[in-house]
Design an enzyme around this catalytic site. Structure first.
Site, short mmCIF file in Angstrom:
data_model
loop_
_atom_site.label_atom_id
_atom_site.label_comp_id
_atom_site.label_asym_id
_atom_site.label_seq_id
_atom_site.Cartn_x
_atom_site.Cartn_y
_atom_site.Cartn_z
N GLY A 1 16.07 21.15 -173.71
CA GLY A 1 15.65 21.80 -172.48
C GLY A 1 16.43 21.44 -171.24
N THR A 2 17.51 20.69 -171.38
CA THR A 2 18.24 20.26 -170.17
C THR A 2 18.80 21.44 -169.39
OG1 THR A 2 20.16 19.88 -171.60
CG2 THR A 2 18.89 17.96 -170.95
N GLY A 3 19.39 22.41 -170.08
CA GLY A 3 20.00 23.54 -169.37
C GLY A 3 18.98 24.38 -168.64
N CYS A 4 17.86 24.68 -169.30
CA CYS A 4 16.79 25.45 -168.67
C CYS A 4 16.25 24.70 -167.46
CB CYS A 4 15.65 25.68 -169.66
SG CYS A 4 16.14 26.45 -171.22
N THR B 1 16.97 15.42 -175.52
CA THR B 1 17.51 16.17 -174.38
C THR B 1 17.25 17.66 -174.49
OG1 THR B 1 19.65 16.30 -175.52
CG2 THR B 1 19.34 14.48 -173.96
N LYS C 1 29.03 22.58 -166.47
CA LYS C 1 28.30 21.40 -166.91
C LYS C 1 29.12 20.65 -167.96
CE LYS C 1 24.79 23.91 -168.13
NZ LYS C 1 23.48 24.48 -168.49
#
Length: 267
Positions: A208-211, A206, A175
């Protein structure tokens, strides 16, 4: 009525609702699958950061997992915060014995820079967890933490991917959201490459984007999509969620997991 595809998140709880199992379950609902959870840790967390974290005993994690998988079954698994080497190894063993694709988000630190994985657990992630992953989804900080490879530009992403793939996941999604310019990610299994690009939105909310991305990939895999199809669909979903992220509290707000509902005129 037949049940929708079932997806299991194995992750920590975010009391603020923006990341962790709360984000995972919201994502799964938004994408039409039935979300289930194994809680690995409880955090006291809000828009300003993580004020405290308490991991659960490995026995409790195993019991939750077996309870769900042995009765209800799963079509995909997603892992997030695993906190310690003991939990990493327990979860890796459980996933290795389950016939379902696994999306591993090797969470190291929170959006605010708070540590969510003990330094002593990194070797367990490399040698136990990554080898059972269908897709690993590290960001650039996690790539550096796991492999020592530091990516300064898009040209370094292929090297980062190769370094992560050397630990055994079938696919890796590097990412590149921390790089300047468009939000570009690289998906590869070592033989084919898929570059995914999206506009970068001027929105600081932003959390929580990875989860959310990892859960979206798992949801699409549970619905029968291939890895490249699932990642492309998940990227589209999370890009919309970032664009619609909203202020909450005094710090970094969450992405909007329900952005499609609101775009369609829902409440």
């Amino acid at each position: 009525m037949s049940a929708p595809p079932r997806v299991l998140t194995v992750a920590g709880s975010d009391s603020g609702g923006g990341a962790g199992i709360q984000a995972d379950l919201k994502t799964m609902l938004a994408l039409g699958v039935h979300g289930m959870s194994v809680v690995t840790a409880v955090t006291a967390q809000n828009s300003l950061g993580v004020q405290g974290a308490w991991e659960l005993p490995a026995e409790a994690v195993r019991a939750q997992y077996r309870s769900v998988v042995d009765d209800i079954g799963v079509q995909a698994i997603k892992t997030g915060m695993l906190a310690s080497a003991e939990l990493v190894e327990a979860v890796a063993e459980l996933i290795g014995g389950t016939d379902a694709p696994a999306v591993v988000d090797p969470v190291g630190v929170s959006k605010h820079g708070d540590p969510l994985l003990a330094a002593s657990a990194l070797d367990s992630v490399r040698t136990k967890l990554l080898p059972v992953a269908t897709v690993a989804t590290p960001n650039l900080d996690e790539v550096a933490q796991l492999t020592g490879v530091r990516v300064e530009s898009e040209s370094g992403m292929a090297e980062a991917a190769a370094a992560v793939l050397s630990y055994g996941p079938r696919w890796v999604l590097i990412k590149g959201g921390h790089l300047p310019g468009d939000a570009v990610d690289l998906l590869t299994d070592g033989s084919e490459e898929h570059w995914l690009r999206a506009p970068r939105y001027d929105n600081r909310h932003t959390h929580g984007t990875g989860c959310t991305l990892a859960s979206a990939i798992a949801s699409q895999l549970a619905k029968g999509q291939s890895v490249p199809e699932a990642v492309a669909a998940a990227k589209e979903y999370v890009t919309g969620a970032i664009a619609a992220g909203f202020a909450l509290g005094g710090g970094i707000g969450p992405v909007d997991h329900g952005w499609r509902f609101r775009a369609d005129g829902g409440a």
